[in-house]
Design a protein around this motif. Structure first.
Motif, PDB file in Angstrom:
ATOM      1  N   GLU B 327       0.799  -1.234   0.000  1.00 13.64           N
ATOM      2  CA  GLU B 327       0.000   0.000   0.000  1.00 13.64           C
ATOM      3  C   GLU B 327       0.828   1.279   0.000  1.00 13.64           C
ATOM      4  N   HIS B 328       1.992   1.186   0.622  1.00 14.88           N
ATOM      5  CA  HIS B 328       2.683   2.432   0.928  1.00 14.88           C
ATOM      6  C   HIS B 328       4.127   2.442   0.505  1.00 14.88           C
ATOM      7  N   ASP B 343      -3.418   4.481  -5.699  1.00 10.23           N
ATOM      8  CA  ASP B 343      -3.688   3.220  -6.371  1.00 10.23           C
ATOM      9  C   ASP B 343      -2.385   2.571  -6.823  1.00 10.23           C
ATOM     10  N   ARG B 344      -2.124   1.397  -6.287  1.00  8.17           N
ATOM     11  CA  ARG B 344      -0.902   0.676  -6.601  1.00  8.17           C
ATOM     12  C   ARG B 344      -0.701   0.470  -8.092  1.00  8.17           C
ATOM     13  N   TYR B 345      -1.802   0.323  -8.804  1.00 10.45           N
ATOM     14  CA  TYR B 345      -1.674   0.024 -10.230  1.00 10.45           C
ATOM     15  C   TYR B 345      -1.141   1.203 -11.014  1.00 10.45           C
ATOM     16  N   ALA B 357       6.090   5.363 -12.596  1.00  7.54           N
ATOM     17  CA  ALA B 357       6.027   6.338 -11.506  1.00  7.54           C
ATOM     18  C   ALA B 357       7.019   5.965 -10.416  1.00  7.54           C
ATOM     19  N   PHE B 358       7.149   4.644 -10.130  1.00  6.87           N
ATOM     20  CA  PHE B 358       7.995   4.251  -8.996  1.00  6.87           C
ATOM     21  C   PHE B 358       9.443   4.681  -9.174  1.00  6.87           C
ATOM     22  N   ALA B 359       9.848   4.777 -10.442  1.00  7.91           N
ATOM     23  CA  ALA B 359      11.238   5.142 -10.689  1.00  7.91           C
ATOM     24  C   ALA B 359      11.547   6.520 -10.124  1.00  7.91           C
TER      25      ALA B 359
END
Ligand SMILES: Cc1cc2nc3c(=O)[nH]c(=O)nc-3n(C[C@H](O)[C@H](O)[C@H](O)COP(=O)(O)OP(=O)(O)OC[C@H]3O[C@@H](n4cnc5c(N)ncnc54)[C@H](O)[C@@H]3O)c2cc1C
Ligand code: SF4
Ligand code: SF4
Lengths: 436, 422
Positions: B327-328, B343-345, B357-359
């Motif tokens: 989640e976080h 939203d994780r997706y 986005a995570f990058a």
């Protein structure tokens, strides 16, 4: 401490079942703990393998990744016997330090070694007997130190050395460490115990075997330095820390010793004592290996209150300022950080401290392993490898400015002396010279 | 009493080292506090500053690409001066062991997969293999070193259209090791010039390659040509072959990365930086918006460290400076705010090399590199962030990893040092 630190998890007791999973007992004889979560953490980056000093020189040794997580997975499926290469791991614990993923490598190795020795080793074999003798150095030393001069003369005798090598598999290349004519404990009793009494500042000294029997001057330095800071020092009865026993898979011996040590030290904690060790393998053992491997009352408490001596002073005293105000006769050191100091994050403290001390030049000779790793380098079949591992350290020592070595570990110091002929000092001895 | 310094840098990677060197230049008393060995050990040893931005690139001049970067990119905070300062500290730390400092232009270096990438600084041993210099190439791989497949790398390079011919061969190393032997084992055998059937490791290897050479004017190996005596190994091979030899940076565990780590730590030593390695920072005590004490977990015991100024350089998701669960996304030491979609997706894109986005996850710095909270307010007055823990850069796509670490490290370290010594 590693991720699989807690052997007391009630769900993992032998035979216990939970709704989530069936608890797998991997090494049922020697331990109750489940190392599976640790094994699953391994993502095969091989950082452990490249930092293993044994794998670097021993083509037969498959390395920490195999000995730890991979062997462990194999065992889980097919109950494979422990691979005999586990006996080549020197327990330097470098792989622990290198793993970015918190895999409890040394805990896995110690446990696997315990099972190997218990289940697969012939108790009448020369190797077992030899290892048992080496692992129980404390007992040997106790005998030896009763007649130190005689023992020293005998151990230095080439005939005895040849017999040691041929019959026992203890290398004749090394000189046995000389026994002191008076042990640390004898000195301590003769002086009548503590010279300083204090309600607030109290430490209980874990001297270990070596500074008791072989280098009491280190123990004396420790006492004098701490007393000069106003500490009450006590010296409880104690056994070997267990380090050589872990390294030889003698877990039962180690557990017995640990039980006595924990019993003798844990009672003192309530009275405000902290535990201090002058050997970094001893402090490592009390801090990490005890709680990882054994479930003994009070073990966690002892672990949490154990410090290496210099570390303790740095945290509790203004050691740096004290050192900045004094000076000693000019001298220059080549410092080697023991692997077990590295693992506790203590590998830099001596260089850092003594750099500030007037009169002293000190140089870190780099991060190579000294190669002796306690009993490893005493084994006839390991001697050459032990010297190959040490080659970098010798080389760096000879290129360093200093002509006196310095280290916290008694066996590293043997190796340093053996390879370079330098005298070796313990940091506490220099501290004594500077402050007392 | 806690262990006390002016500036405490938390981390052990290239960002932390640079921050510590930079802070030490201000005269501050600096400590580096590192948990594990850094990701340098796995990294290629190359120092990228900027190769691509958005749809632009490859840039031959990394500074020319700065304008094309998104607004919240850390390069916009540190500016061109910050990048140059980071590179200066790097160049001073590694001396002659790295090249590229003579020019602002990116060099084109080949990777072990046979791709070509723009980079700002590269090890000296890599230099003769630059794709931007001329001369036909022979690439040599070894059966037991599966990381580098020389024929495949040669095909890739050729397909990339390099203006010289490239050929790859796979040889047997003169000494046989176990099938999964470590790259360090090969390096040591060459370092010590161990004796092997028919001579010594170096000479037998050179003979085998000599028999393969077909007019090529340079010979490349995976990075394994010696450790302590690498210059000697390369010189001897080049001498025997009559052509320059070079190394191709490899994946983990990377000898070039290991050597870079050593050099940076030597430089710290030289600069008088104090080092505590082996244990993680896990907690802190703060008062009036200032961090007073950092707590280190020293084998189950908590040891306090005090400093006037603190630099957080714990790395990104790989270095463990940023933690994630389902989640976080969190920053585990100081709980700094890291914005991320609910939203994780939305954290990632379907394509592996998409614009994830995570990058770009990381703390949001103010103009002095201090992490801010949801409202944009500074979280702790005396905390700055550097390297992978800082958000806003997509280092893998941009080829900017080390550059971001160097520049934010240089600026955060300098500001912290100046503040502490005021
Ligand atoms: C496989 C790989 C290949 C790469 N290749 C390249 C390349 O070709 N070119 C390039 O420019 N860059 C490359 N990089 C990236 C580069 O090497 C650095 O990883 C990057 O710049 C980030 O550096 P950093 O210092 O911010 O963090 P890291 O290198 O991730 O270091 C983080 C450090 O912080 C420590 N730490 C984390 N938490 C704590 C804590 N709580 N307490 C104390 N210490 C802590 C960690 O132990 C570690 O030492 C590569 C990286 C990887 C992994
Ligand atoms: S403890 Fe030391 S010798 Fe044993 S596997 Fe780990 S690094 Fe190798
Ligand atoms: S360092 Fe840790 S994660 Fe990497 S291979 Fe070894 S055990 Fe696995």
């Amino acid at each position: 401490m590693s991720d699989a630190e807690s052997p007391t998890n009630p769900n993992l007791n032998p035979g216990a079942q939970t709704d989530d999973f069936e608890a797998v007992e991997v090494f049922p004889e020697s331990t109750d703990m489940d190392l599976r979560p640790g094994a699953d953490n391994c993502y095969k980056c091989t950082a452990c393998d490249v930092s293993c000093p044994v794998a670097e020189v021993d083509d037969e040794f498959p390395g920490p990744k195999f000995q730890g997580p991979e062997q462990w997975r194999l065992k889980r499926k097919d109950d494979e016997p422990v691979d005999d290469s586990i006996m080549s791991c020197s327990n330097c614990m470098r792989c622990d330090d290198a793993c970015p993923s918190g895999v409890p490598l040394s805990q896995m190795h110690n446990t696997a070694r315990g099972e190997y020795v218990e289940k697969e080793m012939d108790k009448l074999s020369r190797e077992y007997i030899r290892n048992r003798i080496l692992a129980n150095y404390g007992t040997l030393a106790q005998l030896g130190s009763m007649f130190p001069r005689l023992t020293n003369a005998m151990m230095g005798n080439s005939l005895v050395q040849m017999v040691n090598e041929k019959v026992l598999g203890i290398t004749s290349e090394r000189d046995f460490p000389a026994f002191a004519t008076q042990t640390f404990r004898e000195w301590w009793n003769e002086r009548g115990g503590p010279k300083v009494r204090s309600e607030e500042k109290r430490v209980a000294y874990f001297h270990g075997c070596y500074s008791n029997y072989n280098t009491p001057e280190v123990g004396k330095a420790m006492v004098r330095v701490f007393e000069s800071f106003g500490y009450e020092v006590v010296v409880p009865k104690q056994r070997c820390s267990g380090t050589p026993m872990f390294a030889n898979g003698m877990l039962e011996d180690a557990k017995r010793a640990a039980g006595i040590n924990v019993e003798n030290f844990s009672g003192l904690l309530n009275e405000g004592y902290d535990v201090i060790a002058s050997c970094t393998s001893c402090s490592m053992s009390l801090r990490q290996e005890y709680p990882e491997l054994f479930d003994i009352d009070g073990i966690k408490d002892v672990s949490e209150h154990t410090y290496e001596a210099l570390e303790y002073l740095r945290i509790h005293e203004n050691l740096e300022d004290e050192l900045r105000e004094v000076s000693v006769d000019d001298q220059s050191f080549a410092y080697h950080a023991p692997c077990h100091a590295r693992n506790q994050g203590l590998d830099r403290q001596s260089v850092e401290l003594f750099r500030e001390l007037d009169g002293v030049e000190i140089e870190d000779v780099g991060d190579s392993c000294s190669g002796i790793s306690g009993t490893y380098g005493w084994k006839e079949e390991k001697y050459d490898k032990s010297m190959q591992i040490a080659a970098d350290m010798f080389d760096h020592m000879e290129h360093a400015q200093g002509d006196v070595g310095m280290t916290e570990c008694p066996t590293c110091s043997m190796q340093m002396e053996h390879g370079t002929g330098y005298d070796i000092k313990h940091p506490l001895q220099l501290l004594e010279e500077a402050l007392v | 009493m806690a262990i006390t310094d002016d500036v405490l840098v938390i981390g052990g990677g290239i960002a932390a080292c640079t921050a510590a060197l930079s802070a030490a230049e201000t005269g501050a008393r600096v400590r580096l506090l590192a948990h594990k060995k850094s990701t340098l050990r796995q990294a290629s040893g190359l120092v990228d500053v900027l190769g691509y931005a958005g749809d632009e690139g490859p840039f031959s001049d990394p500074y020319a690409g700065l304008d094309a970067l998104p607004e919240d990119h850390p390069y916009h905070i540190v500016g061109e001066d910050g990048i140059r300062d980071g590179l200066r500290l790097f160049d001073e730390a590694v001396g002659d062991a790295y090249q590229g400092g003579h020019t602002d232009t990116n060099a084109l270096v080949m990777t072990h997969g046979g791709a070509v990438k723009p980079t700002a600084r590269y090890p000296e041993s890599v230099a003769p293999g630059l794709a931007s210099s001329s001369g036909d190439m022979l690439l040599v791989g070894f059966e037991n070193l599966t990381d580098f497949d020389a024929p495949v790398a040669a095909d890739h390079l050729t397909a990339a259209g390099v203006p010289f011919s490239v050929r790859g061969v796979t040889l047997e190393f003169p000494k046989s090791f176990r099938s999964d032997a470590k790259v360090t084992r090969f390096a040591k055998a060459l370092d010590r010039d161990e004796s092997v059937d028919g001579g010594t490791a170096r000479s037998v290897l050179a003979d085998a390659i000599d028999a393969e050479l077909d007019g090529e004017t340079r010979v490349g190996f995976p990075a394994m040509l010696g450790d302590d005596h690498d210059d000697e190994v390369r010189d001897e091979l080049a001498d025997r072959l009559g052509v320059p030899v070079f190394e191709v940076p490899t994946g983990p565990p990377s000898l070039l990365g290991l050597k870079l780590e050593d050099m940076l730590f030597d430089a710290l030593d030289e600069a008088g930086v104090r080092i505590s390695a082996g244990n993680p920072a896990v907690d802190f005590e703060a008062e009036d918006g200032r961090i007073e004490t950092v707590i280190v977990d020293q084998k189950s015991r908590r040891t306090p460290y005090e400093a006037d100024q603190i630099v957080l350089a714990t790395g990104g998701l790989v270095g463990k400076g940023i933690d994630s669960d389902r989640e976080h996304i969190t920053e585990p030491v100081f709980g700094c705010h890291i914005p991320h979609p609910e939203d994780r997706y939305e954290w990632s894109e379907p394509e592996a090399f998409g614009s994830h986005a995570f990058a770009r996850f990381g703390v949001v710095p103010d103009d002095e590199l201090r992490p801010t909270d949801e409202d944009g307010a500074v979280q702790f007055e005396n905390l700055r962030a550097a390297g992978g823990v800082v958000g806003g850069a997509d280092i893998a796509r941009e080829k900017s990893a080390s550059g971001v670490s160097l520049s934010t490290g240089a600026v955060a370290g300098r500001l912290a040092g100046e503040e502490a010594t005021q």
